[in-house]
Each structure stands twice: as structure tokens, then as C-alpha cells.
Design an enzyme around this catalytic site. Structure first.
Site, mmCIF file in Angstrom:
data_model
loop_
_atom_site.group_PDB
_atom_site.id
_atom_site.type_symbol
_atom_site.label_atom_id
_atom_site.label_comp_id
_atom_site.label_asym_id
_atom_site.label_seq_id
_atom_site.Cartn_x
_atom_site.Cartn_y
_atom_site.Cartn_z
ATOM 1 N N ASP A 255 -6.869 -1.382 -4.980
ATOM 2 C CA ASP A 255 -7.990 -1.010 -4.118
ATOM 3 C C ASP A 255 -8.875 0.040 -4.784
ATOM 4 O O ASP A 255 -10.099 0.000 -4.651
ATOM 5 C CB ASP A 255 -7.480 -0.478 -2.772
ATOM 6 C CG ASP A 255 -6.670 -1.503 -2.007
ATOM 7 O OD1 ASP A 255 -6.935 -2.712 -2.159
ATOM 8 O OD2 ASP A 255 -5.762 -1.085 -1.250
ATOM 9 N N ASP B 145 0.858 -1.188 0.000
ATOM 10 C CA ASP B 145 0.000 0.000 0.000
ATOM 11 C C ASP B 145 0.888 1.228 0.000
ATOM 12 O O ASP B 145 1.984 1.212 0.581
ATOM 13 C CB ASP B 145 -0.911 0.010 1.230
ATOM 14 C CG ASP B 145 -2.020 -1.028 1.161
ATOM 15 O OD1 ASP B 145 -2.482 -1.325 0.048
ATOM 16 O OD2 ASP B 145 -2.421 -1.523 2.223
#
Length: 160
Positions: A136, A118
């Protein structure tokens, strides 16, 4: 088969973009390092998420890696079937292909690294939204499009 190929190509583009950005960030930043892009609201950072969204089950001792990979694989099979049977429904297929690309992108991370990379971090003062990645974003946009498709489908089915 031609419409299906286009949707699979879109999913592949999303996977490639996701993996390229994760590789770039992983090479450019040390773990936890942050670069302010739009102070005071957006930074790039390198974080590893062993869980799912919002680090759900991150402390699962490693089994969650296989659980979430299995869920992604099952979702991919179901989405491929759905795409095949509805390949001409543009909004639905855009949603499904986006979800597919995001799910595959994050599954690759789990298989390759044991965690998801991330790097997008939004914040305001002392409030931080959990870091996320392009996979995402694709999944979220796909989910929004799926809801929109269902709303429009319900409106068309409603008697005048």
C-alpha cells in the site's frame, strides 16, 4: 530493453520486501495482536483485509477476491505496456514501477490467502487510520509520483 529491466527490478524488490514483511508479521504475531512501536502513534498488528483500500467491499462474500485480483492483473498489463513505451522517463517509470510492485504484492496475498495481510497501524488517542502494508505504501508513493510527473509535464508544456 535495459531501462525497462531496471524498472521491473524495482517492482520486484518492492514485491519481495512486501512479501517478506508480511510473512514475518504473520509468523511473529497472532491475529489482532498489537505491539506498540512508537506509543501513542504507531503499532504493528496482524490484520486481514478481504476488501480493497479502507476495507472497501470487505463484506462482499468472497467475490471481491477475484474482482480485485482481476483489477490488479489488468493494471499490471497496462503498467507494463506504459513502462515499455516510456522506459526512459525516470519519474513516470518510478511511479509506475512502484504501483506495479504494490499491486502485485497485494494480488499475491489475495491469491495465496484470500485476503491481504495488513500490519502498519497509525493512531492518535481514539482515532485509527486503517491498517496497511508495504504494498500500500508503494502504491501510494507511486500515485504521488504520478501526480508530480503530470504537474511537471504540464509546466514544461506551458508556453513561456
Amino acid at each position: 530493453m535495459r531501462p525497462l529491466a531496471g524498472w521491473l527490478a524495482w517492482a520486484l524488490v518492492l514485491v519481495l520486501l512486501d512479501q517478506a514483511t508480511k510473512a514475518w508479521i504473520s509468523g511473529a504475531l497472532g491475529y489482532g495482536q498489537r505491539i506498540a512501536v512508537l506509543p501513542p502513534v504507531f503499532d504493528l498488528t496482524l490484520l486481514h483485509n478481504t476488501g480493497a483500500a479502507f476495507s472497501f467491499l470487505a463484506g462482499g462474500g468472497g467475490a471481491q477476491r477475484w474482482l480485485f485480483t482481476g483489477i490488479a492483473a489488468a493494471a499490471a498489463v497496462l503498467i507494463l505496456r506504459w513502462l515499455y513505451t516510456h522506459a526512459t522517463e525516470r519519474l513516470l517509470c518510478a511511479a509506475l514501477a512502484s504501483i506495479l510492485g504494490g499491486a502485485v504484492g497485494n494480488a499475491i496475498d489475495r491469491l495465496q490467502h484470500g485476503h491481504v495481510v495488513d500490519f502498519l497501524l497509525f493512531h492518535w488517542r481514539d482515532w485509527y487510520f486503517p491498517a496497511f502494508n508495504l504494498a500500500d505504501v508503494a502504491i501510494t508513493c507511486g500515485a504521488v509520483l504520478l501526480i508530480l510527473d503530470e504537474i511537471l509535464r504540464a509546466r514544461r508544456a506551458r508556453p513561456s
